[in-house]
Design a protein around this motif. Structure first.
Motif, PDB file in Angstrom:
ATOM      1  N   LEU A 140       3.113   5.101  -6.134  1.00 31.73           N
ATOM      2  CA  LEU A 140       2.195   5.929  -6.911  1.00 31.73           C
ATOM      3  C   LEU A 140       0.788   5.345  -6.890  1.00 31.73           C
ATOM      4  N   GLU A 141       0.684   4.024  -6.958  1.00 38.56           N
ATOM      5  CA  GLU A 141      -0.630   3.370  -6.875  1.00 38.56           C
ATOM      6  C   GLU A 141      -1.278   3.671  -5.510  1.00 38.56           C
ATOM      7  N   LYS A 142      -0.487   3.587  -4.455  1.00 40.62           N
ATOM      8  CA  LYS A 142      -1.005   3.863  -3.107  1.00 40.62           C
ATOM      9  C   LYS A 142      -1.498   5.310  -3.003  1.00 40.62           C
ATOM     10  N   THR A 143      -0.713   6.245  -3.535  1.00 38.11           N
ATOM     11  CA  THR A 143      -1.117   7.651  -3.537  1.00 38.11           C
ATOM     12  C   THR A 143      -2.418   7.836  -4.327  1.00 38.11           C
ATOM     13  N   GLY A 144      -2.474   7.221  -5.497  1.00 41.11           N
ATOM     14  CA  GLY A 144      -3.644   7.366  -6.354  1.00 41.11           C
ATOM     15  C   GLY A 144      -4.920   6.842  -5.710  1.00 41.11           C
ATOM     16  N   ILE A 145      -4.828   5.742  -4.992  1.00 45.51           N
ATOM     17  CA  ILE A 145      -6.009   5.171  -4.334  1.00 45.51           C
ATOM     18  C   ILE A 145      -6.537   6.130  -3.262  1.00 45.51           C
ATOM     19  N   HIS A 146      -5.635   6.819  -2.555  1.00 46.48           N
ATOM     20  CA  HIS A 146      -6.091   7.802  -1.559  1.00 46.48           C
ATOM     21  C   HIS A 146      -6.764   9.002  -2.231  1.00 46.48           C
TER      22      HIS A 146
END
Length: 316
Positions: A140-146
Motif C-alpha cells: 500500500l505504501e508503494k502504491t501510495g508513493i506512485h
C-alpha cells in the motif's frame, strides 16, 4: 456525479507518455472535484488481501480481555489495539461504533529519521498476523508513493517531490471491526463524518457497504469500487499543503439497515503520513491572486498531534 471516478495505475506506469499524461489529468481532476478515486492495477494482490482479512477477523474474534492486553493508551493508540467506542469524529462527543488495530512504520536502517517510531505490537496468539499486516503495509505504501508522484506532476512539482517524505513516513495501516449493532445507537454511527488527517488514504474493499462521500452540493453518495480497486482519497495534510487545490472530502460510514444490524463489517484503510518534520506550508505553486494563502505554516508532526487530541486518542 453518482459515484467516484475510476483510474488505472497501469496508465501511469506505462512507457507511453500519453497514457501517463492521461492518468495525471484524470486523477488530478478527480482530486480537485471530489477528492476520491477508485484505483485499479495497484500493487496489492487478491491473495494478500484475502489472507489479511482472514487474519484480521481472527484477531477481532479473540476475547475482549485478550485484545485489551494489546492496548497502548500511553502512545495514543498509535500501535496495537484501540477498543470499541474510544475514537470519535472531530467535533463529536459520541464514540464511533468500532474497534481497530494499528500497524505502524518499520523504517529502513538507513532512513535517517529525526524521530523514533513506536515498535509494532506482536500478537502472540496469531503467528501470521503481524507478518501479513506488514506485507500489505509495504504494498500500500508503494502504491501510495506512485499516486503522490502523479499528483506532484499535476501540481507542477518534480515527480519525486514526495518520495523522501512518504518513504519511511509515519503511516498507519488500520484494520477496523464494526461489530453487530445490538440496540438503537444514540446519535452514533459506525464512523462519524470526518476528513482524514494524512496526505492520502488507501482503502481496500470493505466486507460490506457503508462508506459515503459528501459531494460539493452537500449530497451524500455511496463510494463504490470494484473488488480489484482501491478507494483512495486526499487527506487534510495534502489539502493544506496544496492550499485547497486538492480536496480532502468529508466522508462517513453509516449504520446498516435494521435488518442487517446483526452483521459484522471489516474495513482496512492505509493512512499515508509523511515524516513528522515535513513542512505543510502552502506550496507557492498553489497560491495566486484568486487563491491566496489559506493556512498558517505548520509541520506534519504538529498537525498530527493537534488532530489526535481533537478525535480523543491523545489527552491534552
Amino acid at each position: 456525479m453518482n459515484n467516484i471516478p475510476s483510474v488505472d495505475l497501469a496508465d501511469f506506469l506505462s512507457d507511453d507518455p500519453e497514457r501517463k499524461k492521461k492518468f495525471i489529468s484524470e486523477i488530478g481532476k478527480a482530486y480537485e472535484d471530489i477528492g476520491f478515486v477508485a484505483l485499479k492495477n495497484h500493487f496489492l494482490s487478491d491473495e494478500l488481501v484475502e489472507k489479511l482479512y482472514t487474519e484480521v477477523e481472527k484477531f477481532f474474534q479473540l476475547p475482549v480481555e485478550t485484545k485489551k492486553g494489546y492496548e497502548r493508551e500511553e502512545i495514543g493508540g498509535q500501535r496495537g489495539y484501540v477498543s470499541f467506542g474510544k475514537e470519535h469524529a472531530k467535533g463529536k462527543k459520541e464514540g464511533d461504533l468500532k474497534e481497530f488495530w494499528h500497524f505502524g512504520q518499520e523504517p529502513a536502517t538507513d532512513a535517517d529519521l529525526g524521530e523514533e517510531y513506536p515498535d509494532n505490537v506482536i500478537v502472540k496468539e496469531l503467528p501470521d498476523f503481524n507478518e501479513t499486516g506488514m506485507e500489505a503495509y509495504r504494498m500500500l505504501e508503494k502504491t501510495g508513493i506512485h499516486v503522490l508522484r502523479a499528483l506532484a506532476l499535476h501540481i507542477g512539482l518534480q515527480e519525486n517531490y514526495f518520495d523522501h517524505w512518504a518513504s519511511n513516513g509515519n503511516s498507519i495501516l488500520r484494520p477496523i471491526h464494526y461489530p453487530p449493532i445490538k440496540s438503537e445507537p444514540e446519535n452514533a454511527v459506525r464512523a462519524g463524518a470526518h476528513g482524514d488527517i494524512n496526505l492520502i488514504t488507501l482503502l481496500m474493499g470493505a466486507s460490506a457497504p457503508g462508506l459515503q462521500v459528501q459531494n460539493r452540493n452537500g449530497d451524500w453518495i455511496d463510494a463504490i469500487a470494484q473488488e480489484d480497486e482501491l478507494v483512495i482519497n486526499v487527506g487534510d495534510m495534502l489539502q493544506r499543503h496544496t492550499n485547497n487545490k486538492l480536496r480532502s472530502t468529508i466522508h462517513r460510514v453509516v449504520n446498516p439497515p435494521r435488518e442487517l444490524w446483526h452483521t459484522h463489517r471489516y474495513s482496512i484503510p492505509f493512512f499515508l503520513h509523511p515524516r513528522s518534520d515535513m513542512r505543510l506550508d502552502c506550496l507557492e505553486e498553489c497560491i495566486d491572486e484568486d487563491n491566496p494563502k489559506h493556512y498558517e505554516d505548520i509541520t506534519a508532526g504538529e498537525f498530527l498531534h493537534q488532530r489526535l487530541v481533537e478525535i480523543g486518542l491523545i489527552k491534552k
